[in-house]
Design an enzyme around this catalytic site. Structure first.
Site, mmCIF file in Angstrom:
data_model
loop_
_atom_site.group_PDB
_atom_site.id
_atom_site.type_symbol
_atom_site.label_atom_id
_atom_site.label_comp_id
_atom_site.label_asym_id
_atom_site.label_seq_id
_atom_site.Cartn_x
_atom_site.Cartn_y
_atom_site.Cartn_z
ATOM 1 N N LYS A 50 -36.704 -27.623 0.608
ATOM 2 C CA LYS A 50 -37.599 -26.633 0.007
ATOM 3 C C LYS A 50 -38.974 -26.630 0.684
ATOM 4 O O LYS A 50 -39.630 -25.594 0.779
ATOM 5 C CB LYS A 50 -37.747 -26.951 -1.480
ATOM 6 C CG LYS A 50 -38.534 -25.927 -2.284
ATOM 7 C CD LYS A 50 -38.394 -26.249 -3.763
ATOM 8 C CE LYS A 50 -39.243 -25.349 -4.624
ATOM 9 N NZ LYS A 50 -39.027 -25.651 -6.053
ATOM 10 N N GLU B 124 -42.119 -20.701 -11.150
ATOM 11 C CA GLU B 124 -41.663 -21.793 -12.015
ATOM 12 C C GLU B 124 -42.487 -21.924 -13.298
ATOM 13 O O GLU B 124 -41.904 -22.086 -14.378
ATOM 14 C CB GLU B 124 -41.653 -23.109 -11.227
ATOM 15 C CG GLU B 124 -40.515 -23.127 -10.207
ATOM 16 C CD GLU B 124 -40.683 -24.170 -9.111
ATOM 17 O OE1 GLU B 124 -41.562 -25.052 -9.238
ATOM 18 O OE2 GLU B 124 -39.930 -24.118 -8.122
ATOM 19 N N ASP C 283 -46.648 -29.526 -13.743
ATOM 20 C CA ASP C 283 -45.296 -29.789 -13.230
ATOM 21 C C ASP C 283 -45.324 -30.920 -12.205
ATOM 22 O O ASP C 283 -45.790 -30.749 -11.082
ATOM 23 C CB ASP C 283 -44.744 -28.490 -12.600
ATOM 24 C CG ASP C 283 -43.300 -28.641 -12.101
ATOM 25 O OD1 ASP C 283 -42.802 -29.777 -11.997
ATOM 26 O OD2 ASP C 283 -42.681 -27.601 -11.813
#
Ligand code: ADP
Ligand code: MG
Length: 588
Positions: A69, A146, A169
């Site tokens: 990613k 997200e 996060d």
């Protein structure tokens, strides 16, 4: 039924969710809810995706690709054996695996998907993610952020009030914090900050350093140059880290870690939670700074924030919770498993696009905190009795398990009366007493030290709490179970629970000292009240500042002798004399 699946394509772990009968749920991949985002070339030349690829990483790092990613949107390739792959091609293998799992689970074909990306992703990285979905054979309905997905999972979009929410996060390889604004179903990311090179992997490395040091101490040789040994230690460190999220210590054993001159060397080390916390605290400080920076960019102050949502597996570390709570004055919402929230939210977005009706997800939580009564000491070493030490904070999803170590207040202590409470008040007795039990025949942890016990709470889906206590010195165990209140709430209701800073400051977290009940101490020899035991403990600490102080040693002996003799008048005089002396010495 026109289904649209939601996919969290994570740096270290990915997950897939769907909405079924109006409710979002995770689709398991094998036995797990999340799948490692790892792709590898197996020993027989076949492609491995997920857990099998991750398992071979220690053995064949050259044939395994992790954290792809990070390279999404870059014009680059990675190699698996002879073959070169672009980042979207590797991601497509991960997506294909999740897609297959979803179809197998649902027993029908699914073509459409919503895929999430970090708020900070560039256009090129978003485009690469869309391309990965297409290569995997999916119709990518939408790419969403997200933090937005997390807010959808909590149902925050379904409230008509305008809300400002910080989504914190902390995952495996990246950290990001976003300030989002929700207003009548519209979600806007107002600011986003973070560190694309910070996450659970770094905590694993810090913990591995502790293990390496232990090994070096024990054997006088270093495993650093041995790649296999270092890879094994990294896996052991990750497991140990996860254990330390629910237990105060962990024992790590690795046999035959290294062979030196034909002799196999083992690792056998115990690591305390506070050692691990000390090793990662600077990294977490950085995350709190990023939170401030995001607030600043969004042009708001922390008291304008309505909520803090926790996302990412690493937010399960208790210190993360404590630091963010202390910094913002808001109790972070963790009602949804933090590593599942993004996939669930993506599924919710899918259902919205498909025009399906949505119900709230309901989760089982502890509606009140659960803990025990302890004695605390203030900065002067004076005792604060009846203090509440929380083991399981309220709104924790059940089943859950938490353990803490507590020390007695005096070396002569042989029994502890454990009182189990439910509630939020800092004074233990102002909460609801659920039960108590006497734990006796305790041994000092070491000569001259009070006994140390590990108290563990296990709370099940029905609100039954099993409490067990272990005496570290003797290995003796005792247990009981009580029934706690139990609630089924929607995540939005839970996220709405906001606690003021003043209330929070009254909480006693972490290590405390356990009160002794006077009747519980050994008969005849030491009938000391809690106050006197606490006073003696305070005197011991003062003695550490004034080693060998004869006056103090005498005063302590006088109190102990009077107590042993059972002479109340003499005891009162001796205690007063000791208290006076302590004040003098503490003032110095
Ligand atoms: P991603 O960054 O891919 O989105 P996740 O959000 O799933 O990843 O987080 C994965 C990280 O969370 C890993 O580093 C894992 O070790 C860590 N983790 C998972 N459970 C725990 C736990 N109980 N305590 C501490 N860390 C945990
Ligand atoms: Mg993630």
């Amino acid at each position: 039924m026109s289904l649209i699946i939601g996919i969290d394509l994570g740096t270290t772990f990915s997950a897939v969710g769907i909405v079924r009968d109006g409710k979002p749920e995770i689709v398991p991949v094998g036995d797990e809810h999340i799948m490692p985002s790892v792709v590898g070339l197996g020993p027989d030349g076949g492609l491995l995706v997920g857990a099998p690829a991750r398992n071979q990483y220690a053995l064949y790092p050259d044939r395994t690709v992790r954290s792809i990613k990070r390279q999404m949107g870059e014009q680059t390739t990675v190699h698996l054996g002879e073959q070169a792959y672009t980042p979207p091609q590797i991601s497509a293998l991960i997506l294909r695996e999740l897609h297959r799992a979803a179809e197998a689970q649902l027993g029908q074909k699914v073509e459409r998907a919503v895929i999430t990306v970090p708020a900070y992703f560039s256009d090129a990285a978003r485009q690469a993610t869309r391309e990965a979905g297409e290569v995997a054979g999916l119709v990518v309905e939408r790419i969403i952020n997200e933090p937005t997905a997390a807010a959808l999972a909590y149902g925050l979009d379904r409230s008509d009030q305008r809300q400002l929410v910080a989504v914190y996060d902390l995952g495996g390889g990246t950290f990001d914090v976003s300030i989002i604004e929700l207003d009548s179903g519209v979600v806007e990311v107002r600011a986003s900050h973070g560190n694309t090179q910070l996450g659970g992997d770094d905590f694993d490395e810090r913990l591995r350093e502790i293990l390496v040091a232990r090994f070096e101490e024990a054997h006088g040789v270093s495993p650093r140059d041995d790649r296999r040994a270092m890879a094994r230690l990294l896996r052991a460190a990750e497991d140990a880290k996860v254990t330390l999220s629910s237990r105060p210590m962990v024992r790590v054993q690795e046999e035959y870690l290294l062979t030196v001159e034909g002799r196999p060397l083992n690792l056998d080390a115990e690591v305390q939670r506070h050692e691990f916390e000390a090793a990662i605290r600077d990294l977490l400080d950085g995350t709190v700074d990023a939170l401030d920076a995001a607030l600043k960019d969004a042009g708001i102050s922390s008291d304008e924030l309505d909520k803090v949502l926790f996302v990412g597996g690493s937010t399960r570390i208790p210190l993360v919770w404590e630091m963010v709570r202390e910094h913002t004055g808001i109790e972070p919402a963790v009602a949804i498993n933090p590593d599942e929230a993004v996939a669930l939210g993506a599924a919710v977005q899918g259902a919205i696009i498909a025009g399906e009706p949505l119900d709230a997800i309901l989760v089982d939580v502890t509606p009140h905190s659960l803990g025990i009564e302890v004695v605390e000491f203030d900065l002067q070493g004076r005792t604060i009795p009846d203090h509440y030490s929380v083991l399981i904070p309220r709104n924790t999803t059940v089943p859950t398990s938490r353990a803490e170590t507590y020390a007695g207040v005096h070396p002569a202590q042989t029994a502890i009366n454990l009182k189990i409470y439910q509630g939020e008040h800092a004074i233990a007795s102002r909460n609801t007493l659920l039960g108590e039990f006497l734990f006796d025949n305790l041994k000092p942890e070491a000569p001259g030290l009070p006994p140390a016990i590990v108290v563990q709470f296990d709370c099940d889906l029905n609100g039954i709490v099993n409490i067990s206590a272990l005496d570290k010195a003797s290995g003796k165990q005792a247990q009981t179970s009580v029934r706690a209140a139990h609630a089924r709430l929607s995540p939005a209701e839970i996220a709405g629970a906001r606690v003021s800073l003043e209330q929070l400051e009254q909480f006693g977290w972490g290590e405390g000292a356990l009160e002794v009940s006077a009747e519980a101490t050994a008969p005849q020899s030491l009938q000391l009240s809690t106050e006197i035991l606490a006073l003696l403990a305070r005197a011991q600490r003062t003695l550490e500042q004034h080693p060998g102080h004869q006056g103090l040693l005498d005063a302590i002996a006088a109190v102990e002798n009077a107590a042993n003799a059972g002479n109340q008048d003499v005891l009162e005089q001796a205690t007063e004399a000791l208290i006076d002396l302590l004040y003098d010495l503490e003032d110095e």
